[in-house]
Design an enzyme around this catalytic site. Sequence first.
Site, PDB file in Angstrom:
ATOM      1  N   ASN A 159      39.795  29.286  46.341  1.00  0.00           N
ATOM      2  CA  ASN A 159      39.812  28.688  45.008  1.00  0.00           C
ATOM      3  C   ASN A 159      38.750  29.276  44.081  1.00  0.00           C
ATOM      4  O   ASN A 159      38.877  29.206  42.860  1.00  0.00           O
ATOM      5  CB  ASN A 159      39.579  27.172  45.173  1.00  0.00           C
ATOM      6  CG  ASN A 159      39.290  26.474  43.871  1.00  0.00           C
ATOM      7  OD1 ASN A 159      40.213  26.108  43.151  1.00  0.00           O
ATOM      8  ND2 ASN A 159      38.015  26.278  43.542  1.00  0.00           N
ATOM      9  N   TYR A 200      40.668  38.951  33.296  1.00  0.00           N
ATOM     10  CA  TYR A 200      40.996  37.802  34.152  1.00  0.00           C
ATOM     11  C   TYR A 200      42.449  37.914  34.645  1.00  0.00           C
ATOM     12  O   TYR A 200      42.721  37.705  35.837  1.00  0.00           O
ATOM     13  CB  TYR A 200      40.793  36.511  33.359  1.00  0.00           C
ATOM     14  CG  TYR A 200      41.208  35.259  34.083  1.00  0.00           C
ATOM     15  CD1 TYR A 200      40.386  34.666  35.042  1.00  0.00           C
ATOM     16  CD2 TYR A 200      42.434  34.636  33.811  1.00  0.00           C
ATOM     17  CE1 TYR A 200      40.770  33.510  35.711  1.00  0.00           C
ATOM     18  CE2 TYR A 200      42.824  33.480  34.471  1.00  0.00           C
ATOM     19  CZ  TYR A 200      41.985  32.918  35.418  1.00  0.00           C
ATOM     20  OH  TYR A 200      42.370  31.770  36.082  1.00  0.00           O
ATOM     21  N   LYS A 244      43.931  37.942  38.532  1.00  0.00           N
ATOM     22  CA  LYS A 244      44.901  36.974  39.072  1.00  0.00           C
ATOM     23  C   LYS A 244      46.156  37.686  39.574  1.00  0.00           C
ATOM     24  O   LYS A 244      46.820  37.196  40.495  1.00  0.00           O
ATOM     25  CB  LYS A 244      45.213  35.900  38.023  1.00  0.00           C
ATOM     26  CG  LYS A 244      44.012  34.996  37.735  1.00  0.00           C
ATOM     27  CD  LYS A 244      43.652  34.106  38.935  1.00  0.00           C
ATOM     28  CE  LYS A 244      42.197  34.010  39.245  1.00  0.00           C
ATOM     29  NZ  LYS A 244      41.890  33.095  40.355  1.00  0.00           N
ATOM     30  N   ARG A 254      23.344  23.408  44.110  1.00  0.00           N
ATOM     31  CA  ARG A 254      24.754  23.046  43.879  1.00  0.00           C
ATOM     32  C   ARG A 254      25.366  22.434  45.139  1.00  0.00           C
ATOM     33  O   ARG A 254      26.257  21.582  45.046  1.00  0.00           O
ATOM     34  CB  ARG A 254      25.556  24.278  43.426  1.00  0.00           C
ATOM     35  CG  ARG A 254      25.212  24.791  42.062  1.00  0.00           C
ATOM     36  CD  ARG A 254      25.459  23.749  40.974  1.00  0.00           C
ATOM     37  NE  ARG A 254      26.854  23.602  40.618  1.00  0.00           N
ATOM     38  CZ  ARG A 254      27.414  22.430  40.286  1.00  0.00           C
ATOM     39  NH1 ARG A 254      26.700  21.305  40.305  1.00  0.00           N
ATOM     40  NH2 ARG A 254      28.684  22.376  39.957  1.00  0.00           N
ATOM     41  N   VAL A 281      44.651  23.729  32.836  1.00  0.00           N
ATOM     42  CA  VAL A 281      44.181  22.336  32.870  1.00  0.00           C
ATOM     43  C   VAL A 281      42.709  22.226  32.494  1.00  0.00           C
ATOM     44  O   VAL A 281      41.935  23.183  32.588  1.00  0.00           O
ATOM     45  CB  VAL A 281      44.413  21.709  34.268  1.00  0.00           C
ATOM     46  CG1 VAL A 281      45.908  21.519  34.521  1.00  0.00           C
ATOM     47  CG2 VAL A 281      43.767  22.531  35.362  1.00  0.00           C
ATOM     48  N   THR A 303      39.672  21.622  33.320  1.00  0.00           N
ATOM     49  CA  THR A 303      38.430  21.725  34.088  1.00  0.00           C
ATOM     50  C   THR A 303      37.409  22.384  33.171  1.00  0.00           C
ATOM     51  O   THR A 303      37.697  22.707  32.019  1.00  0.00           O
ATOM     52  CB  THR A 303      38.634  22.616  35.316  1.00  0.00           C
ATOM     53  OG1 THR A 303      39.075  23.891  34.837  1.00  0.00           O
ATOM     54  CG2 THR A 303      39.660  22.035  36.272  1.00  0.00           C
ATOM     55  N   ASP A 327      26.359  32.636  46.753  1.00  0.00           N
ATOM     56  CA  ASP A 327      26.911  33.102  45.476  1.00  0.00           C
ATOM     57  C   ASP A 327      27.771  34.329  45.779  1.00  0.00           C
ATOM     58  O   ASP A 327      27.240  35.429  45.981  1.00  0.00           O
ATOM     59  CB  ASP A 327      25.753  33.451  44.538  1.00  0.00           C
ATOM     60  CG  ASP A 327      26.230  34.098  43.248  1.00  0.00           C
ATOM     61  OD1 ASP A 327      27.398  34.556  43.177  1.00  0.00           O
ATOM     62  OD2 ASP A 327      25.435  34.157  42.305  1.00  0.00           O
TER      63      ASP A 327
HETATM   64  N1  LIG Z   1      41.550  25.542  35.066  1.00  0.00           N
HETATM   65  C1  LIG Z   1      42.645  26.232  34.796  1.00  0.00           C
HETATM   66  O1  LIG Z   1      43.309  26.020  33.763  1.00  0.00           O
HETATM   67  C2  LIG Z   1      43.136  27.297  35.761  1.00  0.00           C
HETATM   68  C3  LIG Z   1      44.353  27.922  35.475  1.00  0.00           C
HETATM   69  C4  LIG Z   1      44.831  28.893  36.351  1.00  0.00           C
HETATM   70  C5  LIG Z   1      44.108  29.208  37.492  1.00  0.00           C
HETATM   71  N2  LIG Z   1      42.930  28.587  37.739  1.00  0.00           N
HETATM   72  C6  LIG Z   1      42.188  28.989  38.946  1.00  0.00           C
HETATM   73  O2  LIG Z   1      41.783  27.855  39.677  1.00  0.00           O
HETATM   74  C7  LIG Z   1      40.561  28.123  40.377  1.00  0.00           C
HETATM   75  C8  LIG Z   1      39.559  27.020  40.117  1.00  0.00           C
HETATM   76  O3  LIG Z   1      39.341  26.946  38.709  1.00  0.00           O
HETATM   77  P1  LIG Z   1      38.654  25.693  38.000  1.00  0.00           P
HETATM   78  O4  LIG Z   1      39.411  25.461  36.759  1.00  0.00           O
HETATM   79  O5  LIG Z   1      38.450  24.595  38.973  1.00  0.00           O
HETATM   80  O6  LIG Z   1      37.241  26.364  37.609  1.00  0.00           O
HETATM   81  P2  LIG Z   1      35.805  25.694  37.417  1.00  0.00           P
HETATM   82  O7  LIG Z   1      35.957  24.305  36.950  1.00  0.00           O
HETATM   83  O8  LIG Z   1      35.041  26.664  36.594  1.00  0.00           O
HETATM   84  O9  LIG Z   1      35.220  25.659  38.909  1.00  0.00           O
HETATM   85  C9  LIG Z   1      34.984  26.870  39.591  1.00  0.00           C
HETATM   86  C10 LIG Z   1      34.098  26.596  40.775  1.00  0.00           C
HETATM   87  O10 LIG Z   1      33.812  27.856  41.403  1.00  0.00           O
HETATM   88  C11 LIG Z   1      32.400  27.938  41.600  1.00  0.00           C
HETATM   89  N3  LIG Z   1      31.944  29.328  41.529  1.00  0.00           N
HETATM   90  C12 LIG Z   1      32.126  30.212  40.521  1.00  0.00           C
HETATM   91  N4  LIG Z   1      31.543  31.370  40.818  1.00  0.00           N
HETATM   92  C13 LIG Z   1      30.952  31.219  42.037  1.00  0.00           C
HETATM   93  C14 LIG Z   1      30.200  32.063  42.859  1.00  0.00           C
HETATM   94  N5  LIG Z   1      29.876  33.310  42.475  1.00  0.00           N
HETATM   95  N6  LIG Z   1      29.793  31.596  44.061  1.00  0.00           N
HETATM   96  C15 LIG Z   1      30.090  30.341  44.448  1.00  0.00           C
HETATM   97  N7  LIG Z   1      30.804  29.471  43.689  1.00  0.00           N
HETATM   98  C16 LIG Z   1      31.214  29.909  42.495  1.00  0.00           C
HETATM   99  C17 LIG Z   1      31.785  27.134  40.482  1.00  0.00           C
HETATM  100  O11 LIG Z   1      30.466  26.764  40.855  1.00  0.00           O
HETATM  101  P3  LIG Z   1      29.454  26.107  39.777  1.00  0.00           P
HETATM  102  O12 LIG Z   1      30.024  24.745  39.489  1.00  0.00           O
HETATM  103  O13 LIG Z   1      28.148  26.082  40.480  1.00  0.00           O
HETATM  104  O14 LIG Z   1      29.493  27.014  38.579  1.00  0.00           O
HETATM  105  C18 LIG Z   1      32.764  25.955  40.405  1.00  0.00           C
HETATM  106  O15 LIG Z   1      32.445  24.961  41.340  1.00  0.00           O
HETATM  107  C19 LIG Z   1      40.110  29.513  39.901  1.00  0.00           C
HETATM  108  O16 LIG Z   1      40.453  30.477  40.867  1.00  0.00           O
HETATM  109  C20 LIG Z   1      40.905  29.726  38.629  1.00  0.00           C
HETATM  110  O17 LIG Z   1      41.128  31.102  38.351  1.00  0.00           O
HETATM  111  C21 LIG Z   1      42.418  27.629  36.901  1.00  0.00           C
END
Ligand SMILES: NC(=O)c1ccc[n+]([C@@H]2O[C@H](COP(=O)([O-])OP(=O)(O)OC[C@H]3O[C@@H](n4cnc5c(N)ncnc54)[C@H](OP(=O)(O)O)[C@@H]3O)[C@@H](O)[C@H]2O)c1
Length: 256
Positions: A81, A153, A157, A37, A184, A186, A55
């Site tokens: 993040n 979850y 948070k 990764r 959003v 993602t 990890d």
């Molecule tokens: N998207 C939303 O709607 C939303 C809303 C509220 C809050 N958030 C918060 O925003 C933050 C980012 O979310 P996102 O939407 O960008 O999520 P995402 O698209 O799932 O990306 C999460 C990233 O974290 C990495 N990750 C997860 N577990 C890991 C581990 N054990 N060790 C190292 N890396 C790890 C993943 O790696 P891999 O790619 O290798 O899996 C990925 O690159 C999070 O804290 C989430 O709670 C998101």
Amino acid sequence: MARVFVTGSADGLGLMVGSLLVEHGHAVVLHARSEARAEDTQAALPQAEAVLIGDVSTLAAMRAVAGQANDRGRFDAVIHNVGLGYQEPRRVETVDGLSQLWAVNVLAPYVLTALMHKPDRLVYLSSGMHLGGDPSLNDPQWTARRWNGSRAYSDTKLHDMLLAFGVARRWPDVSSNAVSPGWVATRMGGPGAPDDLDQAHRTQAWLAVSDDAAAQGSGGYYYHQRPADVHPAVRDPGLQDRLLDYCRDVSGIALA
Ligand SMILES: NC(=O)c1ccc[n+]([C@@H]2O[C@H](COP(=O)([O-])OP(=O)(O)OC[C@H]3O[C@@H](n4cnc5c(N)ncnc54)[C@H](OP(=O)(O)O)[C@@H]3O)[C@@H](O)[C@H]2O)c1
């Protein structure tokens, strides 16, 4: 120009905020779970100074990533993040005997905060879903309740909010804030997520590097660069301390 470390930045909002910061001339260090990764991440943002590897669902890897970060010197800002989402179908237990969701979402930012050289600014990714979290701290590992991924979850948070606000109170020399990026599209948010993806990473960057007076405050929670509703329990210093003390007891790592 600032130097910023972004955790969990192989994809999603972490990679987006890293790219935005690089575009604006800042030095960025990213973080991925594995060598493979990390290669993907470096290819996605070749201008990144480095990609740290680990990890962070295990305490050993949290410590290792903090060590790699410290080897690269002090950062001006750290964006916590990394996160797992609200749709985990079951409780997964880590080698440390913890809920994986809680370990990644709460303990990893705590341990990195405690072990890394103190930056000027800390940004923690929370969510509007924190408002539905359980403020009792009675069952943070979800061993007593039947698993509900969305509620588990929300709890994490809410804990991230307690972490951000607790650190703001304990470390008056550091600016520590939390962010809701909105729901959003993602990988975590899913394709039907209704909020504006183009706004979802900007508040983190603003809090990490902007000279605006508002961005340099501490103990705030922002959505689209404006203060947002905070669960009332988050402002309780006693509850903040209980969360920080619980993280210390579980990890064996104290917040200085
Ligand atoms: N998207 C939303 O709607 C939303 C809303 C509220 C809050 N958030 C918060 O925003 C933050 C980012 O979310 P996102 O939407 O960008 O999520 P995402 O698209 O799932 O990306 C999460 C990233 O974290 C990495 N990750 C997860 N577990 C890991 C581990 N054990 N060790 C190292 N890396 C790890 C993943 O790696 P891999 O790619 O290798 O899996 C990925 O690159 C999070 O804290 C989430 O709670 C998101």
